[in-house]
Design a protein around this motif. Structure first.
Motif, PDB file in Angstrom:
ATOM      1  N   TRP A  19       0.873  -1.164   0.000  1.00 44.81           N
ATOM      2  CA  TRP A  19       0.000   0.000   0.000  1.00 44.81           C
ATOM      3  C   TRP A  19       0.910   1.213   0.000  1.00 44.81           C
ATOM      4  CZ3 TRP A  19       1.627  -1.087   4.917  1.00 44.81           C
ATOM      5  CH2 TRP A  19       1.557  -0.110   5.904  1.00 44.81           C
ATOM      6  N   ASP A  20       0.366   2.394  -0.037  1.00 47.08           N
ATOM      7  CA  ASP A  20       1.195   3.566  -0.350  1.00 47.08           C
ATOM      8  C   ASP A  20       2.208   3.907   0.728  1.00 47.08           C
ATOM      9  OD1 ASP A  20      -0.630   4.443   1.513  1.00 47.08           O
ATOM     10  OD2 ASP A  20      -1.254   6.226   0.406  1.00 47.08           O
ATOM     11  N   LYS A  21       2.128   3.259   1.895  1.00 47.40           N
ATOM     12  CA  LYS A  21       3.076   3.549   2.961  1.00 47.40           C
ATOM     13  C   LYS A  21       3.918   2.340   3.359  1.00 47.40           C
ATOM     14  CE  LYS A  21       0.396   7.361   4.904  1.00 47.40           C
ATOM     15  NZ  LYS A  21      -0.604   7.386   3.843  1.00 47.40           N
ATOM     16  N   GLY A  22       3.869   1.274   2.572  1.00 48.46           N
ATOM     17  CA  GLY A  22       4.705   0.133   2.910  1.00 48.46           C
ATOM     18  C   GLY A  22       4.090  -1.181   2.478  1.00 48.46           C
ATOM     19  N   GLN A  23       4.357  -2.216   3.272  1.00 51.84           N
ATOM     20  CA  GLN A  23       3.870  -3.553   2.964  1.00 51.84           C
ATOM     21  C   GLN A  23       3.048  -4.104   4.131  1.00 51.84           C
ATOM     22  OE1 GLN A  23       6.537  -6.287   0.487  1.00 51.84           O
ATOM     23  NE2 GLN A  23       8.034  -5.162   1.712  1.00 51.84           N
ATOM     24  N   ILE A  24       2.041  -4.870   3.760  1.00 45.87           N
ATOM     25  CA  ILE A  24       1.213  -5.540   4.761  1.00 45.87           C
ATOM     26  C   ILE A  24       1.424  -7.033   4.614  1.00 45.87           C
ATOM     27  CG2 ILE A  24      -0.904  -5.709   3.357  1.00 45.87           C
ATOM     28  CD1 ILE A  24      -0.888  -4.607   6.986  1.00 45.87           C
ATOM     29  N   HIS A  25       1.751  -7.688   5.716  1.00 47.86           N
ATOM     30  CA  HIS A  25       1.949  -9.130   5.717  1.00 47.86           C
ATOM     31  C   HIS A  25       0.630  -9.822   6.059  1.00 47.86           C
ATOM     32  CE1 HIS A  25       2.850 -12.963   7.896  1.00 47.86           C
ATOM     33  NE2 HIS A  25       3.593 -13.144   6.837  1.00 47.86           N
ATOM     34  N   TYR A  26       0.372 -10.934   5.405  1.00 53.32           N
ATOM     35  CA  TYR A  26      -0.859 -11.674   5.687  1.00 53.32           C
ATOM     36  C   TYR A  26      -0.597 -13.170   5.596  1.00 53.32           C
ATOM     37  CZ  TYR A  26      -1.095 -12.351   0.618  1.00 53.32           C
ATOM     38  OH  TYR A  26      -0.809 -12.703  -0.672  1.00 53.32           O
ATOM     39  N   ARG A  27      -1.467 -13.918   6.221  1.00 49.04           N
ATOM     40  CA  ARG A  27      -1.509 -15.379   6.083  1.00 49.04           C
ATOM     41  C   ARG A  27      -2.917 -15.743   5.642  1.00 49.04           C
ATOM     42  NH1 ARG A  27       0.584 -18.007  11.035  1.00 49.04           N
ATOM     43  NH2 ARG A  27       1.633 -16.080  11.581  1.00 49.04           N
ATOM     44  N   TRP A  43      -1.507  -8.337  19.540  1.00 48.01           N
ATOM     45  CA  TRP A  43      -1.259  -9.564  18.805  1.00 48.01           C
ATOM     46  C   TRP A  43      -0.943  -9.264  17.339  1.00 48.01           C
ATOM     47  CZ3 TRP A  43      -2.405 -14.835  20.590  1.00 48.01           C
ATOM     48  CH2 TRP A  43      -2.672 -14.896  21.949  1.00 48.01           C
ATOM     49  N   ALA A  44      -1.012 -10.292  16.524  1.00 50.98           N
ATOM     50  CA  ALA A  44      -0.848 -10.199  15.083  1.00 50.98           C
ATOM     51  C   ALA A  44      -1.727 -11.294  14.487  1.00 50.98           C
ATOM     52  CB  ALA A  44       0.613 -10.357  14.685  1.00 50.98           C
ATOM     53  N   SER A  45      -1.518 -11.612  13.231  1.00 43.43           N
ATOM     54  CA  SER A  45      -2.362 -12.611  12.573  1.00 43.43           C
ATOM     55  C   SER A  45      -2.307 -13.969  13.246  1.00 43.43           C
ATOM     56  CB  SER A  45      -1.952 -12.759  11.105  1.00 43.43           C
ATOM     57  OG  SER A  45      -0.579 -13.101  10.984  1.00 43.43           O
ATOM     58  N   ILE A  46      -1.263 -14.216  14.038  1.00 43.76           N
ATOM     59  CA  ILE A  46      -1.146 -15.507  14.732  1.00 43.76           C
ATOM     60  C   ILE A  46      -2.332 -15.740  15.665  1.00 43.76           C
ATOM     61  CG2 ILE A  46       0.194 -14.616  16.673  1.00 43.76           C
ATOM     62  CD1 ILE A  46       1.799 -17.241  16.592  1.00 43.76           C
ATOM     63  N   GLN A  47      -3.029 -14.694  16.063  1.00 44.80           N
ATOM     64  CA  GLN A  47      -4.187 -14.862  16.944  1.00 44.80           C
ATOM     65  C   GLN A  47      -5.242 -15.777  16.324  1.00 44.80           C
ATOM     66  OE1 GLN A  47      -6.528 -11.332  17.822  1.00 44.80           O
ATOM     67  NE2 GLN A  47      -7.168 -12.165  19.786  1.00 44.80           N
ATOM     68  N   ARG A  49      -4.621 -18.362  14.181  1.00 49.20           N
ATOM     69  CA  ARG A  49      -4.050 -19.576  13.582  1.00 49.20           C
ATOM     70  C   ARG A  49      -4.836 -20.831  13.915  1.00 49.20           C
ATOM     71  NH1 ARG A  49       1.001 -20.667  13.514  1.00 49.20           N
ATOM     72  NH2 ARG A  49       0.750 -22.908  13.586  1.00 49.20           N
ATOM     73  N   ARG A  50      -5.563 -20.868  15.028  1.00 48.32           N
ATOM     74  CA  ARG A  50      -6.325 -22.067  15.376  1.00 48.32           C
ATOM     75  C   ARG A  50      -7.727 -22.078  14.793  1.00 48.32           C
ATOM     76  NH1 ARG A  50      -3.973 -23.231  21.277  1.00 48.32           N
ATOM     77  NH2 ARG A  50      -2.144 -24.394  20.557  1.00 48.32           N
ATOM     78  N   VAL A  51      -8.222 -20.928  14.355  1.00 49.31           N
ATOM     79  CA  VAL A  51      -9.548 -20.923  13.735  1.00 49.31           C
ATOM     80  C   VAL A  51      -9.462 -20.870  12.211  1.00 49.31           C
ATOM     81  CG1 VAL A  51     -10.683 -19.940  15.753  1.00 49.31           C
ATOM     82  CG2 VAL A  51      -9.816 -18.418  13.969  1.00 49.31           C
ATOM     83  N   MET A  52      -8.324 -20.469  11.662  1.00 47.83           N
ATOM     84  CA  MET A  52      -8.208 -20.438  10.208  1.00 47.83           C
ATOM     85  C   MET A  52      -8.452 -21.805   9.567  1.00 47.83           C
ATOM     86  SD  MET A  52      -5.117 -17.713   9.507  1.00 47.83           S
ATOM     87  CE  MET A  52      -5.204 -17.964   7.727  1.00 47.83           C
ATOM     88  N   PRO A  53      -7.924 -22.906  10.125  1.00 50.40           N
ATOM     89  CA  PRO A  53      -8.243 -24.212   9.534  1.00 50.40           C
ATOM     90  C   PRO A  53      -9.739 -24.537   9.585  1.00 50.40           C
ATOM     91  CG  PRO A  53      -6.316 -24.382  10.952  1.00 50.40           C
ATOM     92  CD  PRO A  53      -6.910 -23.034  11.200  1.00 50.40           C
ATOM     93  N   LEU A  54     -10.444 -24.032  10.591  1.00 53.64           N
ATOM     94  CA  LEU A  54     -11.887 -24.268  10.692  1.00 53.64           C
ATOM     95  C   LEU A  54     -12.628 -23.514   9.591  1.00 53.64           C
ATOM     96  CD1 LEU A  54     -12.312 -24.034  14.580  1.00 53.64           C
ATOM     97  CD2 LEU A  54     -11.816 -26.040  13.172  1.00 53.64           C
ATOM     98  N   ALA A  64      -5.823 -13.469   7.219  1.00 52.68           N
ATOM     99  CA  ALA A  64      -5.512 -12.760   8.459  1.00 52.68           C
ATOM    100  C   ALA A  64      -4.288 -11.878   8.249  1.00 52.68           C
ATOM    101  CB  ALA A  64      -5.266 -13.751   9.595  1.00 52.68           C
ATOM    102  N   PRO A  65      -4.477 -10.572   8.105  1.00 58.19           N
ATOM    103  CA  PRO A  65      -3.328  -9.677   7.966  1.00 58.19           C
ATOM    104  C   PRO A  65      -2.755  -9.283   9.325  1.00 58.19           C
ATOM    105  CG  PRO A  65      -5.346  -8.419   7.737  1.00 58.19           C
ATOM    106  CD  PRO A  65      -5.757  -9.864   7.932  1.00 58.19           C
ATOM    107  N   ASP A  66      -1.468  -8.935   9.328  1.00 56.13           N
ATOM    108  CA  ASP A  66      -0.879  -8.230  10.458  1.00 56.13           C
ATOM    109  C   ASP A  66      -1.187  -6.749  10.254  1.00 56.13           C
ATOM    110  OD1 ASP A  66       0.271 -10.608  11.339  1.00 56.13           O
ATOM    111  OD2 ASP A  66       2.191 -10.201  10.358  1.00 56.13           O
ATOM    112  N   LEU A  67      -1.895  -6.135  11.174  1.00 54.51           N
ATOM    113  CA  LEU A  67      -2.181  -4.715  11.039  1.00 54.51           C
ATOM    114  C   LEU A  67      -0.882  -3.913  11.122  1.00 54.51           C
ATOM    115  CD1 LEU A  67      -5.429  -4.484  13.185  1.00 54.51           C
ATOM    116  CD2 LEU A  67      -5.243  -4.475  10.684  1.00 54.51           C
ATOM    117  N   PRO A  68      -0.834  -2.710  10.547  1.00 52.40           N
ATOM    118  CA  PRO A  68       0.410  -1.937  10.529  1.00 52.40           C
ATOM    119  C   PRO A  68       1.055  -1.820  11.913  1.00 52.40           C
ATOM    120  CG  PRO A  68      -1.203  -0.886   9.125  1.00 52.40           C
ATOM    121  CD  PRO A  68      -1.918  -2.022   9.811  1.00 52.40           C
TER     122      PRO A  68
END
Length: 274
Positions: A19-27, A43-47, A49-54, A64-68
């Motif tokens: 995005w115009d101010k950098g990069q956003i990491h996501y899973r 936290w970050a996107s790791i919060q 990780r246990r519901v994403m498979p569901l 799930a992005p890591d917010l700036p």
């Protein structure tokens, strides 16, 4: 206790969007209708990780992005809820998505709500887990109590001090594993301060409520300090749906099936799945 892995899950895809101010990491994981999962501070996107498979198993594409300033995403010069939400349309564009369902937790729920209010055409549905709805007086009181410093003690005692603080102020039902990850992510969001709590406490969410037009679910955790905010939101928007969780913020990690079972029927109704 087996410590949780900070790495990728089997079948998980990870990447960066600009995005115009950098990069956003996501899973992300799964295929189907897109669901953006927005974490709380610190936290970050790791919060998620246990519901994403569901979500993936139920036929959704969970993202799930890591917010700036959290996880592996670049920070903002001025961290605000509006600034956090502004990275979401570019993320959807980078992923080739016209819209997504939005699921947010605590401060992440404010980000999700702001996204739905400011870019209504990009929000298919909105689920907010214990979103704070503070008066001006409550925001001032909250801001006065926040210590965002990340001072590191030469003897490592800052880790034990943070652990003790979390045990005093967080939900009593948090497992040791959840506390462990909250401490690690707090100090990972450096190098000088963790700013997500500050951004959330500054934000007047009441100004967004009338502008949210997508189907919306308000979730309130009975052991969460923000539990009263759930009914306060429904008082403002009686057309929204309401559900309660038996626990609090730790349910995402400690009781993922119970948490998902509360969110899934709403998303299946309004977004659908494979």
């Amino acid at each position: 206790m087996t410590l949780p892995s900070m790495g990728a899950l089997p079948g998980e895809r990870r990447g960066y969007a600009a995005w115009d101010k950098g990069q956003i990491h996501y899973r992300e994981q799964g295929e189907g209708p897109a669901v953006l999962l927005l974490h709380q501070a610190p936290w970050a996107s790791i919060q998620y990780r246990r519901v994403m498979p569901l979500f993936a198993a139920a036929g959704f594409r969970a993202i799930a992005p890591d917010l700036p300033g959290h996880g592996l995403s670049d920070p903002l010069e001025e961290p605000t809820i509006k600034g956090f939400a502004a990275i979401l349309p570019p993320l959807l564009d980078a992923l080739g998505l016209a819209q997504a369902a939005l699921v947010g937790h605590h401060g992440g729920a404010l980000v999700a709500g702001r996204m739905a209010a400011a870019w209504p055409d990009r929000a298919a549905a909105l689920a907010m887990d214990n979103a704070p709805l503070y008066s001006a007086e409550q925001r001032a009181h909250r801001l006065a109590k926040i210590d965002e410093s990340q001072r590191i003690a030469p003897d490592g005692s800052h880790l034990a001090d943070r652990w003790s603080l979390v045990r005093r102020i967080a939900d009593p039902d948090w497992s040791d594993e959840t506390v462990h990850l909250s401490v690690l992510t707090y100090f990972a969001n450096g190098p000088t301060r963790e700013h997500g709590h500050h951004a959330a406490a500054h934000y007047d969410f009441a100004a967004d409520l009338a502008r949210i037009s997508c189907p919306t679910l308000v979730v309130a955790g009975r052991t969460d300090p923000l539990f009263p905010c759930g009914k306060a939101l429904i008082d403002r928007r009686p057309d929204w749906r309401y559900a309660e969780l038996p626990g609090g913020a730790g349910m995402l990690f400690d009781r993922p099936s119970d948490w998902f079972g509360t969110i899934f029927p709403f998303l299946a109704t309004h977004v659908g799945a494979r």
